[in-house]
Design an enzyme around this catalytic site. Structure first.
Site, mmCIF file in Angstrom:
data_model
loop_
_atom_site.group_PDB
_atom_site.id
_atom_site.type_symbol
_atom_site.label_atom_id
_atom_site.label_comp_id
_atom_site.label_asym_id
_atom_site.label_seq_id
_atom_site.Cartn_x
_atom_site.Cartn_y
_atom_site.Cartn_z
ATOM 1 N N ARG A 75 0.820 -1.278 -0.241
ATOM 2 C CA ARG A 75 0.125 -0.189 -0.001
ATOM 3 C C ARG A 75 1.010 1.248 -0.143
ATOM 4 N NH1 ARG A 75 0.590 2.240 4.992
ATOM 5 N NH2 ARG A 75 1.164 0.955 6.628
ATOM 6 N N GLU A 78 3.202 5.193 5.169
ATOM 7 C CA GLU A 78 4.410 4.843 6.115
ATOM 8 C C GLU A 78 3.674 3.807 7.119
ATOM 9 O OE1 GLU A 78 7.363 5.661 7.123
ATOM 10 O OE2 GLU A 78 7.831 7.278 5.413
ATOM 11 N N VAL A 79 4.208 3.781 8.066
ATOM 12 C CA VAL A 79 4.027 2.663 9.244
ATOM 13 C C VAL A 79 2.543 2.960 9.955
ATOM 14 C CG1 VAL A 79 5.295 3.886 11.116
ATOM 15 C CG2 VAL A 79 4.829 1.388 11.238
ATOM 16 N N THR A 80 1.910 2.272 10.103
ATOM 17 C CA THR A 80 0.604 2.187 11.124
ATOM 18 C C THR A 80 0.528 1.010 11.805
ATOM 19 O OG1 THR A 80 -1.515 3.048 10.949
ATOM 20 C CG2 THR A 80 -1.256 1.304 9.304
ATOM 21 N N HIS A 82 -2.728 -1.715 13.743
ATOM 22 C CA HIS A 82 -3.984 -2.122 13.762
ATOM 23 C C HIS A 82 -4.122 -3.125 14.928
ATOM 24 C CE1 HIS A 82 -4.862 -0.695 9.716
ATOM 25 N NE2 HIS A 82 -3.995 -1.448 9.219
ATOM 26 N N GLY A 153 -4.541 3.865 3.517
ATOM 27 C CA GLY A 153 -3.554 3.731 2.758
ATOM 28 C C GLY A 153 -4.032 2.554 1.635
ATOM 29 N N VAL A 166 -8.990 1.754 5.014
ATOM 30 C CA VAL A 166 -9.388 2.766 5.911
ATOM 31 C C VAL A 166 -9.562 2.188 7.320
ATOM 32 C CG1 VAL A 166 -11.557 3.000 5.487
ATOM 33 C CG2 VAL A 166 -10.518 4.863 6.632
ATOM 34 N N SER A 167 -8.900 2.610 8.562
ATOM 35 C CA SER A 167 -9.009 2.336 9.651
ATOM 36 C C SER A 167 -9.685 3.404 10.556
ATOM 37 C CB SER A 167 -7.744 1.578 10.260
ATOM 38 O OG SER A 167 -6.802 2.811 10.205
ATOM 39 N N CYS A 183 2.360 7.203 10.989
ATOM 40 C CA CYS A 183 2.268 7.649 9.298
ATOM 41 C C CYS A 183 3.708 8.482 9.357
ATOM 42 C CB CYS A 183 1.032 8.447 9.107
ATOM 43 S SG CYS A 183 -0.649 7.258 9.625
#
Length: 243
Positions: A75, A78-80, A82, A153, A166-167, A183
């Site tokens: 995607r 950056e980093v996310t 969950h 993303g 999306v989250s 992000c």
């Protein structure tokens, strides 16, 4: 509007991230111009995901200390993070599908996703906003103005088919966000609806967001701005695109 114009909503429940990632790609590989669009609602166990161009320096010391998996994805962004208590909706869409108002452009697609989140937050008396150059949705006022409550993303293939999504943070353990630069933004505060004083069942918010996305993404498309026609992904760091 007939049923085929709206996305099929699938509830996957608690789902392993890597398994879901593989399933998204397999679905997109196999779909044809006649395949109905789908929205997948999932809840993941704790996991960090990296966008294609993510800088791993945004993974801080707490990541290793708490043994949360880190998964490279395709995607944008950056980093996310969950985890439980978060609405995650994956958007398996064909942006080039003939719709009543014509095809969607990537920038329009992102704008509608963001608006769906803003609309859902408003239904719970929370005001969300966009911030230029910082994809996602942020708290618009009060003591936590500028705190991030939703992230997105996406992957857009050359044939116009999309996946990832999306989250929206509902009622989470937020501490894992402090072990990264969310992000890619050092010091960015991350909040959830509970932090903002809203107690809402996760299933209720999952359905509300899925339904809002379904409606907005099926709406007639206005003429796209000329810059979108020339460069659909201009300045969108949340989109990874392949030709």
């Amino acid at each position: 509007m007939n049923e085929a114009d709206t996305a099929l909503i699938r509830h996957l429940g608690g789902a392993d991230y890597e398994t879901t990632f593989a399933a998204m790609r397999a679905f997109t590989d196999a779909r044809t111009p006649a395949t109905r669009d789908e929205l997948w609602i999932v809840e993941h166990a704790p996991v960090y995901t990296l966008g294609l161009a993510a800088d791993r320096s945004h993974l801080l010391a707490g990541v290793q200390a708490h043994a949360i998996p880190v998964i490279q994805t395709d995607r944008g962004g950056e980093v996310t993070y969950h985890g439980p208590g978060q609405v995650v909706i994956y958007l398996l869409m064909d942006l080039r599908r003939n719709k009543p108002g014509g095809k969607l452009y990537a920038r329009q697609f992102v704008t509608r996703i963001e608006q769906a989140v803003i609309n859902v937050l408003a239904a719970y008396n929370l005001e969300g906003e966009r911030i230029t150059g910082a994809p996602g949705i942020y708290i618009a006022g009060g003591a936590r103005r500028g705190a991030k409550i939703a992230a997105l993303g996406l992957k857009v293939r050359g044939n116009g088919c999309t996946y990832h999504g999306v989250s929206l943070n509902v009622a989470m353990d937020l501490s894992p966000f402090s072990w990264i630069n969310p992000c890619g933004n050092p010091g960015l505060e991350t909040v959830d609806m509970r932090t903002m004083g809203v107690e809402a069942p996760l299933a209720e918010v999952q359905l509300a967001l899925a339904q809002e996305l379904s409606v907005l993404l099926a709406a007639e498309t206005a003429a796209a701005p000329q810059q979108d026609q020339q460069d659909p992904d201009a300045a969108r760091t949340d989109i990874a695109r392949t030709e």
